[in-house]
Design an enzyme around this catalytic site. Structure first.
Site, mmCIF file in Angstrom:
data_model
loop_
_atom_site.group_PDB
_atom_site.id
_atom_site.type_symbol
_atom_site.label_atom_id
_atom_site.label_comp_id
_atom_site.label_asym_id
_atom_site.label_seq_id
_atom_site.Cartn_x
_atom_site.Cartn_y
_atom_site.Cartn_z
ATOM 1 N N ARG A 1 -38.002 33.383 14.081
ATOM 2 C CA ARG A 1 -38.516 32.687 15.289
ATOM 3 C C ARG A 1 -40.037 32.599 15.324
ATOM 4 O O ARG A 1 -40.647 32.439 16.363
ATOM 5 C CB ARG A 1 -37.996 33.338 16.565
ATOM 6 C CG ARG A 1 -36.484 33.356 16.639
ATOM 7 C CD ARG A 1 -35.995 33.683 18.036
ATOM 8 N NE ARG A 1 -34.538 33.776 18.045
ATOM 9 C CZ ARG A 1 -33.861 34.879 17.815
ATOM 10 N NH1 ARG A 1 -34.497 36.017 17.580
ATOM 11 N NH2 ARG A 1 -32.556 34.878 17.830
ATOM 12 N N LYS B 1 -48.352 19.703 13.708
ATOM 13 C CA LYS B 1 -47.090 18.967 13.520
ATOM 14 C C LYS B 1 -46.486 19.437 12.200
ATOM 15 O O LYS B 1 -47.116 19.338 11.149
ATOM 16 C CB LYS B 1 -47.334 17.458 13.459
ATOM 17 C CG LYS B 1 -47.484 16.804 14.816
ATOM 18 C CD LYS B 1 -47.488 15.283 14.693
ATOM 19 C CE LYS B 1 -47.654 14.620 16.041
ATOM 20 N NZ LYS B 1 -47.764 13.144 15.931
ATOM 21 N N GLU C 1 -56.847 7.720 6.047
ATOM 22 C CA GLU C 1 -56.821 8.525 7.287
ATOM 23 C C GLU C 1 -58.242 8.813 7.766
ATOM 24 O O GLU C 1 -58.476 8.952 8.965
ATOM 25 C CB GLU C 1 -56.037 9.827 7.077
ATOM 26 C CG GLU C 1 -54.566 9.628 6.652
ATOM 27 C CD GLU C 1 -53.623 9.244 7.794
ATOM 28 O OE1 GLU C 1 -54.081 8.955 8.907
ATOM 29 O OE2 GLU C 1 -52.391 9.231 7.553
ATOM 30 N N LYS D 1 -59.971 14.957 15.285
ATOM 31 C CA LYS D 1 -58.569 15.364 15.446
ATOM 32 C C LYS D 1 -58.473 16.588 16.355
ATOM 33 O O LYS D 1 -57.577 16.681 17.205
ATOM 34 C CB LYS D 1 -57.903 15.617 14.090
ATOM 35 C CG LYS D 1 -56.435 15.985 14.266
ATOM 36 C CD LYS D 1 -55.504 15.524 13.210
ATOM 37 C CE LYS D 1 -54.056 15.822 13.633
ATOM 38 N NZ LYS D 1 -53.072 15.553 12.614
ATOM 39 N N GLU E 1 -48.475 15.360 22.173
ATOM 40 C CA GLU E 1 -48.416 13.895 22.173
ATOM 41 C C GLU E 1 -47.699 13.319 23.388
ATOM 42 O O GLU E 1 -46.742 12.560 23.268
ATOM 43 C CB GLU E 1 -47.762 13.385 20.870
ATOM 44 C CG GLU E 1 -48.107 11.926 20.607
ATOM 45 C CD GLU E 1 -47.786 11.474 19.189
ATOM 46 O OE1 GLU E 1 -48.083 12.208 18.243
ATOM 47 O OE2 GLU E 1 -47.237 10.385 19.062
ATOM 48 N N ARG F 1 -52.684 11.661 22.007
ATOM 49 C CA ARG F 1 -52.517 11.979 20.580
ATOM 50 C C ARG F 1 -51.955 10.806 19.789
ATOM 51 O O ARG F 1 -52.176 10.703 18.581
ATOM 52 C CB ARG F 1 -51.648 13.232 20.416
ATOM 53 C CG ARG F 1 -51.568 13.686 18.961
ATOM 54 C CD ARG F 1 -51.026 15.085 18.783
ATOM 55 N NE ARG F 1 -50.951 15.396 17.360
ATOM 56 C CZ ARG F 1 -50.751 16.587 16.854
ATOM 57 N NH1 ARG F 1 -50.611 17.624 17.644
ATOM 58 N NH2 ARG F 1 -50.695 16.765 15.543
ATOM 59 N N ASN G 1 -52.101 7.598 15.430
ATOM 60 C CA ASN G 1 -51.135 6.816 14.654
ATOM 61 C C ASN G 1 -51.563 5.364 14.493
ATOM 62 O O ASN G 1 -50.723 4.495 14.237
ATOM 63 C CB ASN G 1 -49.758 6.884 15.321
ATOM 64 C CG ASN G 1 -49.089 8.209 15.052
ATOM 65 O OD1 ASN G 1 -49.238 8.786 13.982
ATOM 66 N ND2 ASN G 1 -48.380 8.722 16.035
ATOM 67 N N HIS H 1 -49.974 3.223 11.849
ATOM 68 C CA HIS H 1 -48.773 3.921 11.383
ATOM 69 C C HIS H 1 -47.479 3.200 11.728
ATOM 70 O O HIS H 1 -46.481 3.371 11.036
ATOM 71 C CB HIS H 1 -48.731 5.342 11.940
ATOM 72 C CG HIS H 1 -49.731 6.279 11.299
ATOM 73 N ND1 HIS H 1 -51.084 6.029 11.270
ATOM 74 C CD2 HIS H 1 -49.566 7.462 10.654
ATOM 75 C CE1 HIS H 1 -51.709 7.022 10.643
ATOM 76 N NE2 HIS H 1 -50.805 7.906 10.262
ATOM 77 N N HIS I 1 -45.265 2.832 8.717
ATOM 78 C CA HIS I 1 -43.948 3.465 8.565
ATOM 79 C C HIS I 1 -42.906 2.445 8.124
ATOM 80 O O HIS I 1 -41.992 2.760 7.353
ATOM 81 C CB HIS I 1 -43.513 4.134 9.876
ATOM 82 C CG HIS I 1 -44.222 5.430 10.132
ATOM 83 N ND1 HIS I 1 -44.421 5.938 11.395
ATOM 84 C CD2 HIS I 1 -44.781 6.326 9.287
ATOM 85 C CE1 HIS I 1 -45.074 7.088 11.315
ATOM 86 N NE2 HIS I 1 -45.307 7.342 10.047
ATOM 87 N N HIS J 1 -48.118 7.393 1.648
ATOM 88 C CA HIS J 1 -48.276 7.319 3.105
ATOM 89 C C HIS J 1 -49.633 6.695 3.474
ATOM 90 O O HIS J 1 -49.703 5.770 4.291
ATOM 91 C CB HIS J 1 -48.143 8.725 3.704
ATOM 92 C CG HIS J 1 -48.407 8.798 5.169
ATOM 93 N ND1 HIS J 1 -47.535 8.313 6.110
ATOM 94 C CD2 HIS J 1 -49.471 9.290 5.862
ATOM 95 C CE1 HIS J 1 -48.032 8.501 7.316
ATOM 96 N NE2 HIS J 1 -49.213 9.098 7.195
#
Ligand code: NAD
Ligand code: GLY
Length: 385
Positions: free
Chosen positions: A145, A167, A209, A251, A261, A265, A269, A272, A276, A289
């Site tokens: 955990r 993330k 990026e 960032k 987010e 946030r 993207n 993106h 994607h 990517h």
């Protein structure tokens, strides 16, 4: 529907107060998240320097999670540097590639941790690019955990983006990064020297990026990137140090105000949603990517112009800087219907409405939906139809 977002404009989270650090290009950026706050250390020679690792949790054992490409290059040095902190430092070299960012590979981490009878004080070190970082972070979030983990990113993309902000994820056969958790590292160590061994195509993917942060948050940074792109491509350490520092500052500020987010946030993207669709439409791994994000930024810039938010010259500017960074800017011809279907699977989609990150003035971004006809125009204009 429009969600207005305020982009950060200053760099208050940076702490660079030692003359010796400035001389060695070493920088510190702080991610402020109350009890989950942490430092991002940026510079040269960090891997071997004892002080890089001072203050991290000590424990009986630690596990360096890397991959078969990066481990032979840097794992031994990292292991040596960590010896004062942990009685035993183990190494796990995972297979290399986005196609291994899976539950099966993640299980290899748990197999190893349990096989070594690792306890809940065990510290995980993610040594590699975004794939290793995302998987190790998720393993750290879940093992008993939650155990502490340190990001040691070795790609430009990971140093400026994926290692910061917590993330973590693995892919599912039905979607990329769909299984994951928000789980912050206890430190991020960006040794710029590791970028020396990075393939040129990966460097370009990371630059996408870096470029992203200009339009969304800092117009002056975009000017700086354009002026220093040749130095960045030549891996000039001073140029890389500022690129990584400024990217991490932006960032850190965004994550510091919207960790999970719920709004702001999402501006990270930019490019993106289109990107994607490229990655999923061509099959993951065909385009990197960052390459998909580069082309996606040109398309998102165009959408911003067609929505009347930005002048046409902005689109040409983003295309030019991406081209100069060695990124592809012509969209793959997936067909407009397929583009729309793929973009509908984006995590930002709400009630069937695709949401795009658009630029409303240089250095400021927001998310909004757009008329389908306009999106079709963008897809066609860039060769995607
Ligand atoms: P990657 O991790 O696949 O690394 C790219 C390649 O470079 C790999 O083959 C790797 O082995 C190799 N490599 C890494 N460091 C090297 C070095 N120093 N020298 C030589 N080779 C080296 O790819 P990436 O671009 O770093 O990361 C992409 C991943 O990051 C994707 O899975 C993406 O979903 C994820 N990502 C996550 C976030 C986030 O916020 N968590 C943000 C952006 C991207
Ligand atoms: N790379 C996008 C984010 O961290 O939110």
């Amino acid at each position: 529907m429009t969600t207005a977002s305020t982009a950060p404009s200053s760099s208050s989270s940076v702490i660079n107060d030692r003359a010796s650090d400035r001389e060695t290009l070493n920088r510190l950026v702080r991610v402020e998240l109350a009890e989950r706050s942490y430092d991002i250390r940026i510079g040269t020679g960090l891997l071997d320097a004892a002080e890089t690792w001072q203050g991290l949790p000590t424990s009986t054992s630690a596990l360096i999670v890397s991959n078969v490409t990066v481990a032979p290059l840097y794992a031994e040095r990292l292991s040596r540097a960590l010896a004062p902190l942990h009685r035993k430092v183990h190494l796990l070299a995972l297979p290399d590639g986005e196609e291994y960012k899976t539950a099966e590979t993640l299980n290899l981490v748990y197999d190893r941790l349990l096989g070594e009878a690792s306890d809940r004080k065990t510290v995980l070190y993610a040594l590699g690019g975004g794939v290793v970082g995302d998987m190790t972070g998720f393993a750290a979030a879940c093992y008993m955990r939650g155990v502490p983990f340190v990001q040691v990113p070795t790609t430009l993309l990971a140093q400026v983006d994926s290692s910061v902000g917590g993330k973590t994820a693995i892919n599912h056969p039905l979607g990329k990064n769909m299984i994951g958790a928000f789980y912050q590292p206890v430190r991020v160590v960006c040794d710029l020297d590791t970028l020396d061994s990075l393939p040129a195509r990966e460097l370009s993917a990371g630059l996408a990026e870096v470029i992203k942060y200009g339009p969304i948050a800092d117009a002056a940074f975009l000017d700086w990137i354009e002026a220093n792109l040749d130095a960045l491509m030549a891996r000039d350490k001073a140029a890389l140090a500022w690129a990584v520092q400024r990217s991490c500052e932006i960032k850190a500020q965004v994550v510091g105000s919207d960790e999970r987010e719920s709004g702001l946030r999402a501006i990270l993207n930019f490019g993106h949603t289109f990107g994607h669709a490229i990655e999923a439409g061509l099959g993951y791994g065909e385009w990197l990517h960052g390459e998909a994000v580069g082309c996606g930024m040109v398309m998102a810039a165009d959408l911003s112009a067609r929505l009347g938010l930005m002048p046409e010259a902005f689109v040409a500017r983003i295309r030019r800087v991406c081209e100069r960074a060695g990124l592809p800017v012509r969209a793959p011809a997936l067909g407009a219907d397929r583009w729309l279907a793929l973009m509908g699977l984006d995590k930002k989609t709400e009630a069937g409405q695709i949401r795009f990150v658009v630029i409303d003035r240089l250095g400021s971004a927001r998310t909004q939906s757009a008329p389908e006809a306009l999106v079709r125009e963008v897809i066609a204009a860039h060769g995607g139809a």
